[in-house]
Design a protein around this motif. Structure first.
Motif, PDB file in Angstrom:
ATOM      1  N   ASP A 143       0.823  -1.207   0.000  1.00 28.80           N
ATOM      2  CA  ASP A 143       0.000   0.000   0.000  1.00 28.80           C
ATOM      3  C   ASP A 143       0.858   1.259   0.000  1.00 28.80           C
ATOM      4  OD1 ASP A 143      -2.409  -1.276  -0.140  1.00 28.80           O
ATOM      5  OD2 ASP A 143      -2.976  -0.958   1.946  1.00 28.80           O
ATOM      6  N   ALA A 144       2.039   1.191   0.615  1.00 28.39           N
ATOM      7  CA  ALA A 144       2.906   2.373   0.682  1.00 28.39           C
ATOM      8  C   ALA A 144       3.297   2.839  -0.715  1.00 28.39           C
ATOM      9  CB  ALA A 144       4.154   2.055   1.501  1.00 28.39           C
ATOM     10  N   LYS A 185      -9.314  10.329  -1.420  1.00 31.01           N
ATOM     11  CA  LYS A 185     -10.453  10.021  -0.549  1.00 31.01           C
ATOM     12  C   LYS A 185     -11.581  11.025  -0.748  1.00 31.01           C
ATOM     13  CE  LYS A 185      -7.963   7.503   3.066  1.00 31.01           C
ATOM     14  NZ  LYS A 185      -7.618   7.450   4.519  1.00 31.01           N
ATOM     15  N   SER A 219      -3.253  12.867  -3.920  1.00 34.75           N
ATOM     16  CA  SER A 219      -3.315  13.091  -2.473  1.00 34.75           C
ATOM     17  C   SER A 219      -4.740  13.299  -1.969  1.00 34.75           C
ATOM     18  CB  SER A 219      -2.451  14.304  -2.101  1.00 34.75           C
ATOM     19  OG  SER A 219      -2.906  15.470  -2.783  1.00 34.75           O
ATOM     20  N   ASN A 268     -12.857   2.233  -0.933  1.00 39.50           N
ATOM     21  CA  ASN A 268     -11.934   2.448   0.179  1.00 39.50           C
ATOM     22  C   ASN A 268     -11.483   1.143   0.818  1.00 39.50           C
ATOM     23  OD1 ASN A 268     -11.739   5.308   0.123  1.00 39.50           O
ATOM     24  ND2 ASN A 268     -13.742   5.479   1.108  1.00 39.50           N
ATOM     25  N   LEU A 327      -1.226   7.400  -5.985  1.00 41.82           N
ATOM     26  CA  LEU A 327      -2.583   7.938  -6.045  1.00 41.82           C
ATOM     27  C   LEU A 327      -2.571   9.432  -5.756  1.00 41.82           C
ATOM     28  CD1 LEU A 327      -4.408   5.078  -4.098  1.00 41.82           C
ATOM     29  CD2 LEU A 327      -4.790   5.659  -6.511  1.00 41.82           C
ATOM     30  N   TYR A 367      -5.931   1.715  -7.653  1.00 42.78           N
ATOM     31  CA  TYR A 367      -5.247   2.388  -8.753  1.00 42.78           C
ATOM     32  C   TYR A 367      -5.710   1.831 -10.100  1.00 42.78           C
ATOM     33  CZ  TYR A 367      -1.328   4.216 -11.545  1.00 42.78           C
ATOM     34  OH  TYR A 367      -0.555   4.858 -12.502  1.00 42.78           O
ATOM     35  N   TRP A 406       1.710   2.142  -3.674  1.00 44.10           N
ATOM     36  CA  TRP A 406       0.573   2.557  -4.488  1.00 44.10           C
ATOM     37  C   TRP A 406      -0.152   3.771  -3.923  1.00 44.10           C
ATOM     38  CZ3 TRP A 406       0.074   0.870  -9.298  1.00 44.10           C
ATOM     39  CH2 TRP A 406       0.835  -0.249  -9.654  1.00 44.10           C
ATOM     40  N   GLU A 407      -0.081   3.971  -2.607  1.00 45.33           N
ATOM     41  CA  GLU A 407      -0.638   5.188  -2.007  1.00 45.33           C
ATOM     42  C   GLU A 407       0.087   6.407  -2.558  1.00 45.33           C
ATOM     43  OE1 GLU A 407      -3.313   7.269   0.145  1.00 45.33           O
ATOM     44  OE2 GLU A 407      -3.174   5.109   0.478  1.00 45.33           O
ATOM     45  N   SER A 435      -7.235  -2.694  -1.766  1.00 44.76           N
ATOM     46  CA  SER A 435      -5.826  -2.356  -1.598  1.00 44.76           C
ATOM     47  C   SER A 435      -5.531  -1.163  -2.484  1.00 44.76           C
ATOM     48  CB  SER A 435      -4.933  -3.541  -1.998  1.00 44.76           C
ATOM     49  OG  SER A 435      -4.963  -3.722  -3.417  1.00 44.76           O
ATOM     50  N   ARG A 436      -4.489  -0.402  -2.170  1.00 39.71           N
ATOM     51  CA  ARG A 436      -4.181   0.786  -2.957  1.00 39.71           C
ATOM     52  C   ARG A 436      -3.823   0.425  -4.403  1.00 39.71           C
ATOM     53  NH1 ARG A 436      -7.048   4.205  -0.725  1.00 39.71           N
ATOM     54  NH2 ARG A 436      -8.095   2.216  -0.491  1.00 39.71           N
ATOM     55  N   LYS A 437      -3.214  -0.743  -4.607  1.00 38.12           N
ATOM     56  CA  LYS A 437      -2.891  -1.183  -5.966  1.00 38.12           C
ATOM     57  C   LYS A 437      -4.168  -1.488  -6.739  1.00 38.12           C
ATOM     58  CE  LYS A 437      -0.414  -4.755  -8.586  1.00 38.12           C
ATOM     59  NZ  LYS A 437       0.468  -5.945  -8.498  1.00 38.12           N
TER      60      LYS A 437
END
Length: 265
Positions: free
Chosen positions: A44-45, A56, A53, A72, A51, A80, A47-48, A75-77
């Motif tokens: 997540d670090a 959300k 900023s 939400n 994304l 994406y 892919w966050e 996972s961030r990936k």
């Protein structure tokens, strides 16, 4: 020791930062050749950081009340790639938000209902109807007008900073289309307050075999390049997209899906 072996000796935080800054394609290649990279590349670090900023806040504007909770939870990936492949309808459902898969830069599309179309509130000139090929609930269908003018705008702060963008008018022409093959429309893209730019003129229905700026999209619509701009306005100002022309005989047979604003590759 080759380059990959050397890089795997770095602290995980450094590797994560390197992968977050690298193009998506390069990050995936690195993950394919190194077990160490593979686990970090999906984190997540990483892919966050790719994304926007304010992601959300954008998700909270979804036109579907049940969608924010689902997005939400991803996972961030996965989020994406979801936003890369399936643009999110926001607000009243007449604007879409998405990401460019390779760069993570944001892209928007203003649907016809979120554009200013002269006479669009007069049924004898324009009609609002559903089109199964459109991402939006309705599109605008032109019956006839002598004065054709369509305008959209977007706040610069919504777009990725320090990025070259292009605006594209997305449309169809019906079999009843008239005037578009002989009378070019005028297209302009400019920053609010600076409308001195000379318009470009384009035939939306060029003669067969003639050079054209019209392109068929994968979604079944046509598009024409309206113009480009470099987004360095920060939180100030808006970008305006304008199409207009006056004809001696009425325009008809145009279907408008919207105006798409996307990064220039």
């Amino acid at each position: 020791m080759d380059d990959i072996d050397w890089l795997t000796q770095l602290p995980e935080e450094c590797i994560s930062r390197i992968l977050a800054l690298a193009p998506v394609k390069d990050g995936c290649r690195a993950a394919a050749v190194s077990r160490t990279f593979r686990s970090i590349a999906s984190s997540d670090a990483v892919w966050e950081a790719r994304l926007p900023s304010d992601i959300k806040d954008v998700i909270s504007q979804s036109s579907s009340p049940s969608l924010p909770e689902f997005l939400n939870s991803l996972s961030r990936k996965d989020l994406y790639f979801r936003l890369s492949d399936h643009p999110l309808l926001i607000g009243t459902g007449n604007t879409s938000f998405g990401l460019e898969k390779e760069s993570g830069k944001v892209r928007y599309m203003r649907g016809a209902k979120d554009l200013k179309i002269v006479w669009s509130d007069t049924p004898q000139y324009w009609r609002w109807e559903h089109d199964p090929q459109s991402r939006f609930g309705v599109v605008a269908r032109l019956d006839h007008v002598w004065w054709l003018e369509i305008e959209g705008r977007i706040e610069a702060r919504k777009l990725s900073l320090k990025t070259n963008y292009a605006a594209h008018f997305v449309f169809k022409l019906t079999e009843e289309a008239q005037v578009f093959e002989r009378k070019p429309v005028k297209l302009r893209v400019y920053s609010e307050g600076d409308d001195t730019q000379e318009p470009k003129q384009v035939l939306l229905e060029p003669p067969e075999g003639a050079p054209t700026q019209i392109r068929e999209r994968q979604d079944g619509w046509m598009e024409v390049h309206m113009g480009e701009f470099y987004n360095d306005l920060g939180d100030d100002g808006s970008i305006i997209f304008n199409l207009q022309q006056l004809a001696r005989s009425p325009y008809q047979g145009l279907i408008v899906e919207g105006i798409e604003i996307r990064p220039v590759n």
